[in-house]
Design a protein around this motif. Structure first.
Motif, short mmCIF file in Angstrom:
data_model
loop_
_atom_site.label_atom_id
_atom_site.label_comp_id
_atom_site.label_asym_id
_atom_site.label_seq_id
_atom_site.Cartn_x
_atom_site.Cartn_y
_atom_site.Cartn_z
N ILE A 336 -3.14 4.20 10.91
CA ILE A 336 -1.87 4.12 11.82
C ILE A 336 -2.41 3.53 13.24
O ILE A 336 -1.70 2.99 14.08
N GLU A 337 -3.32 4.25 13.83
CA GLU A 337 -3.81 3.99 15.05
C GLU A 337 -4.11 2.24 15.10
O GLU A 337 -3.92 1.61 16.25
N ASN A 338 -4.97 1.89 14.02
CA ASN A 338 -5.12 0.32 14.04
C ASN A 338 -3.97 -0.43 14.14
O ASN A 338 -3.98 -1.26 14.70
N ALA A 339 -3.15 -0.10 13.16
CA ALA A 339 -1.84 -0.71 13.28
C ALA A 339 -1.12 -0.64 14.55
O ALA A 339 -0.63 -1.82 14.99
N LEU A 340 -1.23 0.41 15.34
CA LEU A 340 -0.65 0.42 16.70
C LEU A 340 -1.47 -0.51 17.53
O LEU A 340 -0.87 -1.41 18.44
N LYS A 341 -2.74 -0.28 17.45
CA LYS A 341 -3.49 -1.05 18.56
C LYS A 341 -3.78 -2.45 18.42
O LYS A 341 -3.65 -3.27 19.27
N TYR A 342 -3.69 -2.88 16.95
CA TYR A 342 -4.07 -4.50 16.85
C TYR A 342 -2.49 -5.01 16.34
O TYR A 342 -2.75 -6.13 16.16
N GLY A 343 -1.76 -4.11 16.08
CA GLY A 343 -0.48 -5.00 15.50
C GLY A 343 0.88 -4.49 16.39
O GLY A 343 1.79 -4.82 16.17
N HIS A 344 0.50 -4.17 17.80
CA HIS A 344 1.46 -3.66 18.58
C HIS A 344 2.62 -4.72 18.88
O HIS A 344 4.03 -4.52 19.06
N ASP A 345 2.07 -6.27 18.75
CA ASP A 345 3.11 -7.25 19.01
C ASP A 345 4.24 -7.27 18.07
O ASP A 345 5.37 -7.58 18.52
N GLY A 346 4.06 -6.62 17.02
CA GLY A 346 5.15 -6.80 15.85
C GLY A 346 6.16 -5.58 16.14
O GLY A 346 7.18 -5.64 15.45
N GLN A 347 5.96 -4.64 17.11
CA GLN A 347 6.95 -3.60 17.58
C GLN A 347 7.33 -2.51 16.66
O GLN A 347 7.79 -1.65 16.80
N PHE A 348 7.06 -2.80 15.26
CA PHE A 348 7.29 -1.69 14.25
C PHE A 348 5.83 -1.42 13.26
O PHE A 348 5.27 -2.58 13.12
N VAL A 349 5.65 -0.21 13.08
CA VAL A 349 4.73 0.02 12.14
C VAL A 349 5.17 1.11 11.06
O VAL A 349 5.87 2.09 11.12
N ASP A 350 5.44 0.44 9.57
CA ASP A 350 6.01 1.10 8.60
C ASP A 350 4.79 2.05 7.90
O ASP A 350 3.79 1.26 7.26
N VAL A 351 5.14 3.11 7.69
CA VAL A 351 4.33 4.09 6.88
C VAL A 351 5.14 4.61 5.76
O VAL A 351 6.18 5.22 6.17
N GLU A 352 4.33 4.24 4.76
CA GLU A 352 5.24 4.72 3.25
C GLU A 352 4.31 5.55 2.32
O GLU A 352 3.05 5.20 2.25
N LEU A 353 4.87 6.54 1.66
CA LEU A 353 4.05 7.01 0.72
C LEU A 353 4.84 7.03 -0.74
O LEU A 353 5.93 7.53 -0.61
N ALA A 354 4.27 6.71 -1.66
CA ALA A 354 4.92 6.32 -2.92
C ALA A 354 4.00 6.66 -4.30
O ALA A 354 2.87 6.44 -4.22
N GLU A 355 4.56 7.04 -5.33
CA GLU A 355 3.80 7.43 -6.43
C GLU A 355 3.65 6.12 -7.14
O GLU A 355 4.58 5.21 -7.37
N GLN A 356 2.38 6.06 -7.83
CA GLN A 356 2.18 5.08 -8.62
C GLN A 356 1.63 5.59 -10.15
O GLN A 356 0.66 6.31 -9.97
N ILE A 357 2.26 5.02 -11.26
CA ILE A 357 1.72 5.49 -12.18
C ILE A 357 1.59 4.01 -13.28
O ILE A 357 2.33 3.44 -13.67
N GLU A 358 0.25 3.94 -13.54
CA GLU A 358 -0.27 2.47 -14.53
C GLU A 358 -1.14 3.20 -15.70
O GLU A 358 -2.26 3.58 -15.14
N ALA A 359 -0.58 2.94 -16.69
CA ALA A 359 -1.39 3.73 -17.91
C ALA A 359 -1.74 5.11 -17.42
O ALA A 359 -0.92 5.78 -17.30
N GLU A 360 -3.22 5.19 -17.66
CA GLU A 360 -3.68 6.87 -17.53
C GLU A 360 -3.68 6.93 -15.94
O GLU A 360 -4.00 8.11 -15.56
N ASP A 361 -3.60 5.79 -15.03
CA ASP A 361 -3.89 6.05 -13.50
C ASP A 361 -2.40 6.56 -12.87
O ASP A 361 -1.60 5.91 -12.64
N HIS A 362 -2.68 7.84 -12.33
CA HIS A 362 -1.62 8.59 -11.62
C HIS A 362 -2.08 8.60 -10.13
O HIS A 362 -2.96 9.75 -10.03
N THR A 363 -1.57 7.83 -9.17
CA THR A 363 -2.08 7.99 -7.79
C THR A 363 -0.73 8.31 -6.95
O THR A 363 0.41 7.96 -7.23
N TRP A 364 -1.23 8.48 -5.51
CA TRP A 364 -0.17 8.45 -4.73
C TRP A 364 -0.69 7.31 -3.85
O TRP A 364 -1.82 7.45 -3.13
#
Ligand SMILES: Nc1ncnc2c1ncn2[C@@H]1O[C@H](COP(=O)(O)OP(=O)(O)OP(=O)(O)O)[C@@H](O)[C@H]1O
Ligand SMILES: [Mg+2]
Length: 450
Positions: A336-364
């Motif tokens: 998040i700090e990198n996004a703020l420091k190096y992408g601050h021109d964009g004015q927004f930083v989106d942080v999202e957490l989502a579940e991913q299920i692909e075959a046997e692979d269950h991740t966040w």
């Protein structure tokens, strides 16, 4: 890949048993001599003809039915055995196949006699019967091979191949003497076979280079603020001795430089601590959503300074994963700090957490997206290298050490997670990390803005 084999490589075929008539034919001269001897005994020594006849019958039965090896068959069998001995035996082949490195067995003329399974994978198309130089072309290796053939003494050599990529190799070339002087036409004192074992040292060399580069880079990074501190101390002792205004200014720069040194040392220590426990999986269960919320809150003053809004989208239930809270805070903080420091021109930083299920692979998956200048594609593969910075000046201006993503990578490795970066110059960057969902986790699948 199929196991190479040649006709010479096979064991000799079993010979069909000879018939009694054949055996009698082979013993004809002996039987003829016995017939004359029996006749002479009957005529000259009054031996009863029935006894002579019985003697001849017994001789014929022995000659016709008792198996034995004729001279011609003996010669044939010996020849086959010699041919077989020219090729490595099954014991040698099985042992070489069990080795994880490519191995070649050649004779003294440089003809390949066996290639183990790993060599068949690494050097496609190599087969016994071909000259060794067909598959191994390095001149220094072939020269060393000739020396081993001539002297019968083992050698170890290394060489670099530049094409298609820089690769370091090491070969151990050892003579093999078979018990009982196996190869009939070899010169006395010279080896029956030569074993060539090849090792790819590229990975080891790369790690060695990384280690030395790391020490060089760390010293360089520390030397710069140290030189600046020394310079200011000398100025304070000399020309600025009686200038309180300059003293104030210099002391605040010195504080900055000392802070930079402290951050660098903290990051180096943090990296080595994580490396030390890289193989130990975290055991505690943490709430990943809470960690992200906590980090975003902690970074809100920086976001306000840079005039950026952090938009956080998190599930409404706790997201439990196996992890080390402090280390996961380090990961989310750096992204998040990198996004703020190096992408601050964009004015927004989106942080999202989502579940991913692909075959046997269950991740966040946590994704951090900014809308700033982005990262040119040629830099993407090197971002997680220690001290690698796309723009050194902007990173230094932002008090970056260039170790943040290297630390992220190590923490994710320990957590069996992965990092993906997508970016297009001018359109911002998205950093995505995936962490395995905890088996017993109470999962949340509804994503709502926090
Ligand atoms: N979101 C981003 N947009 C553009 N460039 C980025 C972004 N994130 C990282 N970079 C580039 O990658 C480099 C490496 O990042 P990293 O986090 O490893 O180091 P740092 O931020 O410079 O230092 P530290 O994290 O130790 O404070 C940065 O210097 C920057 O050039
Ligand atoms: Mg960083």
């Amino acid at each position: 890949m199929t196991q190479p084999s040649t006709s010479n490589d096979q064991a000799p075929e079993p010979q069909p048993a000879a018939s009694p008539l054949t055996r009698l034919g082979e013993a004809k001269w002996l039987l003829l001599a016995a017939l004359f001897a029996a006749l002479a005994a009957v005529i000259f020594y009054d031996v009863p003809s029935s006894s002579a006849f019985a003697f001849l019958v017994i001789l014929c039965v022995v000659a016709g039915f008792i198996p034995r090896r004729t001279a011609s068959r003996r010669v044939k069998l010996n020849a086959q055995r010699e041919i077989r001995r020219m090729w490595p035996g099954t014991g040698m082949k099985v042992t070489l196949d069990a080795l994880p490195t490519p191995c070649f067995v050649a004779d003294g003329r440089g003809i390949t006699r066996y290639v183990n399974q790993q060599a068949q994978v690494t050097y496609e198309g190599v087969k016994p019967g071909d000259p060794l130089s067909f598959s191994l072309r390095a001149p220094s290796l072939l020269e060393a091979f000739d020396r081993v053939c001539a002297t019968g003494e083992a050698e170890r050599i290394s060489w670099i191949e530049k094409v298609p990529t820089e690769t370091w190799y090491e070969a151990h070339i050892a003579p093999i003497y078979m018990p009982g002087n196996a190869v009939p036409d070899r010169m006395p004192g010279l080896p029956d076979f030569i074993l060539v074992v090849i090792q790819d040292l590229t990975e080891n060399r790369r790690l060695e280079r990384m280690r030395t580069d790391f020490v060089a880079n760390a010293s360089h990074e520390l030397r710069t603020p140290l030189a600046s501190l020394t310079g200011f101390i000398e100025t304070l002792q000399g020309p600025a001795r009686n200038d309180p205004e300059a003293q104030d200014r210099f002391l605040s720069i010195m504080l900055d430089q000392a802070g930079r040194m402290r951050r660098l040392i903290d990051d180096i220590l943090s990296l080595s601590r994580i490396e030390l426990k890289a193989h130990v999986r975290p055991v505690s269960t943490v709430d990943f959503a809470e960690i992200i919320r906590h980090t975003a809150d902690a970074l809100s003053p920086l976001a306000a300074d840079l005039d950026v809004e952090i938009r956080v989208h998190l599930p409404d239930l706790p997201v439990r994963i196996k992890g080390d809270r402090d280390e996961l805070i380090q990961v989310t903080e750096n992204l998040i700090e990198n996004a703020l420091k190096y992408g601050h021109d964009g004015q927004f930083v989106d942080v999202e957490l989502a579940e991913q299920i692909e075959a046997e692979d269950h991740t966040w998956q946590m994704s951090v997206r900014d809308y700033g200048a982005g990262i040119p594609p040629e830099h993407l593969p090197r971002l997680t290298e220690r001290f690698y910075r796309v723009d050194v000046e902007s990173s230094r201006a932002m008090k970056g050490t260039g170790l943040g993503l290297a630390i992220v990578k190590h923490i994710l490795t320990r957590h069996r997670g992965r990092l993906e970066v997508e970016s297009e110059a001018g359109k911002g960057a998205t950093f995505k990390i995936n962490l395995p969902a905890s088996e017993s986790a109470e999962t949340a699948s509804v994503v709502t803005p926090a």
